[in-house]
Design a protein around this motif. Structure first.
Motif, PDB file in Angstrom:
ATOM      1  N   ASP A  21       6.594   4.835  12.561  1.00 55.23           N
ATOM      2  CA  ASP A  21       6.450   5.573  11.312  1.00 55.23           C
ATOM      3  C   ASP A  21       7.145   4.774  10.222  1.00 55.23           C
ATOM      4  OD1 ASP A  21       5.676   7.615   9.625  1.00 55.23           O
ATOM      5  OD2 ASP A  21       6.813   9.184  10.626  1.00 55.23           O
ATOM      6  N   ARG A  22       7.304   5.350   9.058  1.00 61.17           N
ATOM      7  CA  ARG A  22       8.024   4.734   7.944  1.00 61.17           C
ATOM      8  C   ARG A  22       9.130   5.671   7.495  1.00 61.17           C
ATOM      9  NH1 ARG A  22       7.071  -0.515   7.098  1.00 61.17           N
ATOM     10  NH2 ARG A  22       4.918  -1.006   7.505  1.00 61.17           N
ATOM     11  N   GLU A  25      12.838   6.769   2.556  1.00 61.44           N
ATOM     12  CA  GLU A  25      13.616   5.987   1.606  1.00 61.44           C
ATOM     13  C   GLU A  25      13.515   4.505   1.960  1.00 61.44           C
ATOM     14  OE1 GLU A  25      18.143   5.393  -0.081  1.00 61.44           O
ATOM     15  OE2 GLU A  25      17.767   6.977   1.354  1.00 61.44           O
ATOM     16  N   GLY A  26      12.874   3.746   1.134  1.00 63.92           N
ATOM     17  CA  GLY A  26      12.784   2.308   1.342  1.00 63.92           C
ATOM     18  C   GLY A  26      11.541   1.849   2.075  1.00 63.92           C
ATOM     19  N   GLY A  27      10.906   2.710   2.852  1.00 61.19           N
ATOM     20  CA  GLY A  27       9.656   2.367   3.524  1.00 61.19           C
ATOM     21  C   GLY A  27       9.760   1.482   4.746  1.00 61.19           C
ATOM     22  N   ALA A  45      15.055   4.637  17.681  1.00 63.52           N
ATOM     23  CA  ALA A  45      15.393   3.268  18.085  1.00 63.52           C
ATOM     24  C   ALA A  45      15.837   2.397  16.928  1.00 63.52           C
ATOM     25  CB  ALA A  45      14.190   2.630  18.769  1.00 63.52           C
ATOM     26  N   THR A  46      15.551   2.817  15.712  1.00 66.10           N
ATOM     27  CA  THR A  46      15.817   2.000  14.531  1.00 66.10           C
ATOM     28  C   THR A  46      16.833   2.670  13.617  1.00 66.10           C
ATOM     29  OG1 THR A  46      13.929   3.062  13.474  1.00 66.10           O
ATOM     30  CG2 THR A  46      13.540   0.918  14.511  1.00 66.10           C
ATOM     31  N   ALA A  60       9.661  -6.898  10.372  1.00 68.93           N
ATOM     32  CA  ALA A  60      11.018  -6.833  10.920  1.00 68.93           C
ATOM     33  C   ALA A  60      11.508  -5.389  10.952  1.00 68.93           C
ATOM     34  CB  ALA A  60      11.973  -7.681  10.095  1.00 68.93           C
ATOM     35  N   VAL A  61      12.312  -5.084  11.952  1.00 62.71           N
ATOM     36  CA  VAL A  61      12.930  -3.761  12.091  1.00 62.71           C
ATOM     37  C   VAL A  61      14.392  -3.941  12.472  1.00 62.71           C
ATOM     38  CG1 VAL A  61      10.855  -2.453  12.715  1.00 62.71           C
ATOM     39  CG2 VAL A  61      12.152  -3.582  14.494  1.00 62.71           C
TER      40      VAL A  61
END
Length: 103
Positions: A21-22, A25-27, A45-46, A60-61
């Motif tokens: 997903d996104r 805030e910030g995308g 996870a992020t 990138a994540v």
């Protein structure tokens, strides 16, 4: 709406569905894990660091591989979701791993 990835991830004793997903805030890209049996949340996870997003690059994540997320990077790599770049970014008193999405 979250996109279900065509893989399962083994993390924390669970077999999980992975969703992309996104963050509002910030995308930046967000990855969520849910239990494969009932789709209940297992882990995010992020992490989202909006001020870092422009320097991360496309695909990138930031992986939360500390605290309750310890072992997340290895789990995502094993499932073929993301690849560790070997780089990190400071977050408070710890750091997040910078990974490249494989989907």
């Amino acid at each position: 709406m979250p996109e279900k990835l065509p893989v399962t991830v083994s993390f924390g004793g669970y077999t999980c569905n992975a969703y992309r997903d996104r963050y509002p805030e910030g995308g930046a890209t967000a990855i969520y894990l849910t239990d494969i049996r009932d789709d209940k949340p297992v882990a995010t996870a992020t992490v989202n660091v909006p001020e870092a997003n422009p320097q991360l690059g496309i695909g990138a994540v930031l992986i939360k591989d500390y605290s309750e997320g310890e072992g997340m990077m290895a789990a995502l790599e094993e499932a073929g979701v993301a690849a560790d770049t070997g780089k990190t970014i400071p977050i408070g008193f710890t750091e997040a791993k910078i990974a490249r999405m494989l989907f």
